[in-house]
Design a protein around this motif. Structure first.
Motif, PDB file in Angstrom:
ATOM      1  N   GLU A 257       0.824  -1.204   0.000  1.00 15.61           N
ATOM      2  CA  GLU A 257       0.000   0.000   0.000  1.00 15.61           C
ATOM      3  C   GLU A 257       0.868   1.267   0.000  1.00 15.61           C
ATOM      4  OE1 GLU A 257      -2.266  -3.449   1.023  1.00 15.61           O
ATOM      5  OE2 GLU A 257      -0.477  -2.678   2.028  1.00 15.61           O
ATOM      6  N   GLN A 258       1.953   1.257   0.760  1.00 15.01           N
ATOM      7  CA  GLN A 258       2.851   2.411   0.762  1.00 15.01           C
ATOM      8  C   GLN A 258       3.536   2.578  -0.595  1.00 15.01           C
ATOM      9  OE1 GLN A 258       4.945   1.077   4.343  1.00 15.01           O
ATOM     10  NE2 GLN A 258       4.543   3.107   5.229  1.00 15.01           N
ATOM     11  N   LEU A 259       3.923   1.458  -1.206  1.00 20.01           N
ATOM     12  CA  LEU A 259       4.528   1.529  -2.540  1.00 20.01           C
ATOM     13  C   LEU A 259       3.539   2.120  -3.546  1.00 20.01           C
ATOM     14  CD1 LEU A 259       6.363  -1.903  -2.577  1.00 20.01           C
ATOM     15  CD2 LEU A 259       7.435   0.357  -2.410  1.00 20.01           C
ATOM     16  N   MET A 260       2.272   1.745  -3.414  1.00 23.04           N
ATOM     17  CA  MET A 260       1.249   2.288  -4.303  1.00 23.04           C
ATOM     18  C   MET A 260       1.056   3.786  -4.061  1.00 23.04           C
ATOM     19  SD  MET A 260      -0.171   0.199  -6.514  1.00 23.04           S
ATOM     20  CE  MET A 260       1.496  -0.272  -6.877  1.00 23.04           C
ATOM     21  N   GLU A 261       1.129   4.206  -2.809  1.00 24.56           N
ATOM     22  CA  GLU A 261       1.027   5.635  -2.495  1.00 24.56           C
ATOM     23  C   GLU A 261       2.143   6.404  -3.208  1.00 24.56           C
ATOM     24  OE1 GLU A 261       1.415   8.664   1.312  1.00 24.56           O
ATOM     25  OE2 GLU A 261       1.174   6.531   1.697  1.00 24.56           O
ATOM     26  N   VAL A 262       3.350   5.869  -3.178  1.00 21.96           N
ATOM     27  CA  VAL A 262       4.482   6.500  -3.855  1.00 21.96           C
ATOM     28  C   VAL A 262       4.241   6.510  -5.369  1.00 21.96           C
ATOM     29  CG1 VAL A 262       6.951   6.305  -4.372  1.00 21.96           C
ATOM     30  CG2 VAL A 262       6.122   5.923  -2.033  1.00 21.96           C
ATOM     31  N   PHE A 263       3.813   5.372  -5.902  1.00 21.56           N
ATOM     32  CA  PHE A 263       3.546   5.247  -7.338  1.00 21.56           C
ATOM     33  C   PHE A 263       2.579   6.332  -7.810  1.00 21.56           C
ATOM     34  CE2 PHE A 263       0.630   3.218 -10.524  1.00 21.56           C
ATOM     35  CZ  PHE A 263       1.512   3.191 -11.597  1.00 21.56           C
ATOM     36  N   PHE A 264       1.480   6.524  -7.094  1.00 18.30           N
ATOM     37  CA  PHE A 264       0.491   7.523  -7.508  1.00 18.30           C
ATOM     38  C   PHE A 264       0.936   8.950  -7.212  1.00 18.30           C
ATOM     39  CE2 PHE A 264      -2.434   3.816  -7.408  1.00 18.30           C
ATOM     40  CZ  PHE A 264      -2.766   3.860  -8.752  1.00 18.30           C
ATOM     41  N   PHE A 265       1.926   9.122  -6.358  1.00 18.53           N
ATOM     42  CA  PHE A 265       2.501  10.444  -6.121  1.00 18.53           C
ATOM     43  C   PHE A 265       3.400  10.849  -7.294  1.00 18.53           C
ATOM     44  CE2 PHE A 265       5.924  13.179  -4.602  1.00 18.53           C
ATOM     45  CZ  PHE A 265       5.241  14.166  -3.912  1.00 18.53           C
ATOM     46  N   LEU A 266       4.120   9.875  -7.847  1.00 17.12           N
ATOM     47  CA  LEU A 266       5.160  10.151  -8.837  1.00 17.12           C
ATOM     48  C   LEU A 266       4.665  10.438 -10.251  1.00 17.12           C
ATOM     49  CD1 LEU A 266       7.893   7.559  -7.832  1.00 17.12           C
ATOM     50  CD2 LEU A 266       7.920  10.041  -7.487  1.00 17.12           C
ATOM     51  N   HIS A 267       3.439  10.077 -10.547  1.00 13.73           N
ATOM     52  CA  HIS A 267       2.952  10.317 -11.908  1.00 13.73           C
ATOM     53  C   HIS A 267       1.470  10.667 -11.867  1.00 13.73           C
ATOM     54  CE1 HIS A 267       1.105   6.353 -11.668  1.00 13.73           C
ATOM     55  NE2 HIS A 267       0.581   6.520 -12.869  1.00 13.73           N
ATOM     56  N   ASP A 268       0.985  11.198 -12.979  1.00  8.81           N
ATOM     57  CA  ASP A 268      -0.423  11.570 -13.093  1.00  8.81           C
ATOM     58  C   ASP A 268      -1.182  10.423 -13.754  1.00  8.81           C
ATOM     59  OD1 ASP A 268      -2.921  12.573 -13.737  1.00  8.81           O
ATOM     60  OD2 ASP A 268      -2.159  14.488 -14.497  1.00  8.81           O
ATOM     61  N   PRO A 269      -1.941   9.653 -12.970  1.00 10.69           N
ATOM     62  CA  PRO A 269      -2.647   8.491 -13.502  1.00 10.69           C
ATOM     63  C   PRO A 269      -3.876   8.835 -14.341  1.00 10.69           C
ATOM     64  CG  PRO A 269      -3.198   8.783 -11.200  1.00 10.69           C
ATOM     65  CD  PRO A 269      -2.157   9.815 -11.528  1.00 10.69           C
ATOM     66  N   THR A 270      -4.109  10.128 -14.569  1.00 11.14           N
ATOM     67  CA  THR A 270      -5.236  10.535 -15.412  1.00 11.14           C
ATOM     68  C   THR A 270      -4.798  10.836 -16.843  1.00 11.14           C
ATOM     69  OG1 THR A 270      -5.098  12.908 -14.947  1.00 11.14           O
ATOM     70  CG2 THR A 270      -6.374  11.549 -13.390  1.00 11.14           C
ATOM     71  N   GLN A 271      -3.494  10.789 -17.104  1.00 10.27           N
ATOM     72  CA  GLN A 271      -2.988  11.070 -18.449  1.00 10.27           C
ATOM     73  C   GLN A 271      -2.864   9.764 -19.227  1.00 10.27           C
ATOM     74  OE1 GLN A 271       0.649  13.351 -18.151  1.00 10.27           O
ATOM     75  NE2 GLN A 271      -0.491  15.234 -17.905  1.00 10.27           N
ATOM     76  N   LEU A 272      -3.563   9.652 -20.322  1.00  5.05           N
ATOM     77  CA  LEU A 272      -3.548   8.447 -21.138  1.00  5.05           C
ATOM     78  C   LEU A 272      -2.331   8.441 -22.062  1.00  5.05           C
ATOM     79  CD1 LEU A 272      -5.004   5.840 -21.985  1.00  5.05           C
ATOM     80  CD2 LEU A 272      -6.229   7.198 -23.698  1.00  5.05           C
ATOM     81  N   ASN A 273      -1.523   7.391 -21.904  1.00  2.00           N
ATOM     82  CA  ASN A 273      -0.365   7.170 -22.783  1.00  2.00           C
ATOM     83  C   ASN A 273       0.601   8.347 -22.832  1.00  2.00           C
ATOM     84  OD1 ASN A 273      -1.352   4.615 -23.425  1.00  2.00           O
ATOM     85  ND2 ASN A 273      -2.545   5.407 -25.134  1.00  2.00           N
ATOM     86  N   ARG A 274       0.829   8.920 -21.663  1.00  2.00           N
ATOM     87  CA  ARG A 274       1.795  10.017 -21.582  1.00  2.00           C
ATOM     88  C   ARG A 274       2.050  10.378 -20.129  1.00  2.00           C
ATOM     89  NH1 ARG A 274      -0.295  15.417 -24.001  1.00  2.00           N
ATOM     90  NH2 ARG A 274       1.690  16.086 -23.181  1.00  2.00           N
ATOM     91  N   GLN A 275       3.138  11.090 -19.914  1.00  2.00           N
ATOM     92  CA  GLN A 275       3.411  11.785 -18.675  1.00  2.00           C
ATOM     93  C   GLN A 275       4.101  13.072 -19.070  1.00  2.00           C
ATOM     94  OE1 GLN A 275       2.587  11.118 -15.255  1.00  2.00           O
ATOM     95  NE2 GLN A 275       1.214   9.844 -16.464  1.00  2.00           N
ATOM     96  N   GLY A 276       3.433  14.186 -18.879  1.00  2.00           N
ATOM     97  CA  GLY A 276       3.983  15.473 -19.296  1.00  2.00           C
ATOM     98  C   GLY A 276       4.260  15.472 -20.788  1.00  2.00           C
ATOM     99  N   ASN A 277       5.496  15.806 -21.153  1.00  6.37           N
ATOM    100  CA  ASN A 277       5.870  15.856 -22.568  1.00  6.37           C
ATOM    101  C   ASN A 277       6.299  14.506 -23.126  1.00  6.37           C
ATOM    102  OD1 ASN A 277       5.342  18.608 -22.844  1.00  6.37           O
ATOM    103  ND2 ASN A 277       7.350  19.173 -22.063  1.00  6.37           N
ATOM    104  N   ASP A 278       6.368  13.471 -22.291  1.00  9.13           N
ATOM    105  CA  ASP A 278       6.690  12.124 -22.759  1.00  9.13           C
ATOM    106  C   ASP A 278       5.393  11.494 -23.253  1.00  9.13           C
ATOM    107  OD1 ASP A 278       9.377  12.374 -22.029  1.00  9.13           O
ATOM    108  OD2 ASP A 278       8.997  11.645 -20.004  1.00  9.13           O
TER     109      ASP A 278
END
Length: 185
Positions: free
Chosen positions: A72-93
Motif C-alpha cells: 500500500e505504501q509503494l502504491m502511495e508513492v507510485f500515484f505520487f510520482l505520476h499523473d494516472p489521469t494522463q492516457l499514454n503520456r506523462q507530461g511531454n513524454d
C-alpha cells in the motif's frame, strides 16, 4: 532487511528514470530496476520501445521487504510520482510506452491494486478519471545497463536537470516528512 522475505512489484508511470530514482531511496526497497513489460516483443531495446510498436511500457521492478514497507505504501508513492489521469503520456513524454500500468501476479495482487487505485482516486490528488491499466504479469525485460541509475550518473543531462531532478526533490520533501526515505534530508 530480510533477504528471505522479499517481494516484487512491477509498474510503469512514465519515464523509468524518474520512477526508479525515487524508489531506490525508500526504506525497505532493496532495488528498483528499469525495464520493459506488457508488450509482445522478446528482448526489446530502448530504441524499439520508443517507437511505440512493441507494446511494452517503460516500467520499474521493485524488490522490497514487506516488513519494512507495505504494498500500500509503494502504491502511495507510485500515484505520487505520476499523473494516472494522463492516457499514454506523462507530461511531454508521449506514447503507449509511458502509460500508467500496474502488473499483478495473482488475484490477491490484482485486488490490492484495484483498492490502491480506488484509494488514490478518493484522495482527490489528481483531478480526472484514472486511466491506470491493470495487467497480468508475464515477463520483465531489464533495460540496458546505461538506464540503470541513470539520473545519479547523469544529473546535468538536460532531461534529468529539468524533469527528473525537480521530481526527486518534490518526492524527497514529501516522503522525507513521512520518514520513508533511506537517508535523512
Amino acid at each position: 532487511m530480510d533477504k528471505n522475505n522479499l517481494e516484487e512489484i512491477i509498474f510503469g508511470g512514465g519515464c523509468f528514470w524518474c520512477v526508479e530514482s525515487c524508489f531506490n531511496i525508500l526504506k525497505g526497497v532493496e532495488s528498483a530496476i528499469s525495464g520493459y513489460a506488457g508488450g509482445h516483443q522478446s528482448h526489446p531495446t530502448y530504441q524499439e520501445v520508443c517507437t511505440g510498436e512493441t507494446g511494452h511500457a517503460e516500467v520499474v521492478k521493485i524488490t522490497y521487504d514487506p516488513s519494512i514497507i507495505s504494498y500500500e505504501q509503494l502504491m502511495e508513492v507510485f500515484f505520487f510520482l505520476h499523473d494516472p489521469t494522463q492516457l499514454n503520456r506523462q507530461g511531454n513524454d508521449i506514447g503507449t510506452q509511458y502509460r500508467s500500468i500496474i502488473f499483478y501476479k495473482d488475484d490477491i495482487e490484482k485486488q490490492k491494486a484495484e483498492q490502491a487505485i480506488k484509494r488514490s482516486e478518493a484522495s482527490g490528488k489528481w483531478n480526472g478519471t484514472y486511466v491506470t491499466e491493470l495487467a497480468p504479469f508475464e515477463k520483465f525485460w531489464p533495460a540496458e545497463q546505461y538506464h540503470q541509475g541513470y539520473y545519479n550518473a547523469n544529473p546535468t543531462q538536460p532531461y534529468c536537470s529539468s524533469v527528473v531532478g525537480p521530481k526527486i526533490q518534490k518526492f524527497k520533501i514529501h516522503f522525507g516528512e513521512l520518514e520513508m526515505l533511506e537517508t535523512s534530508l
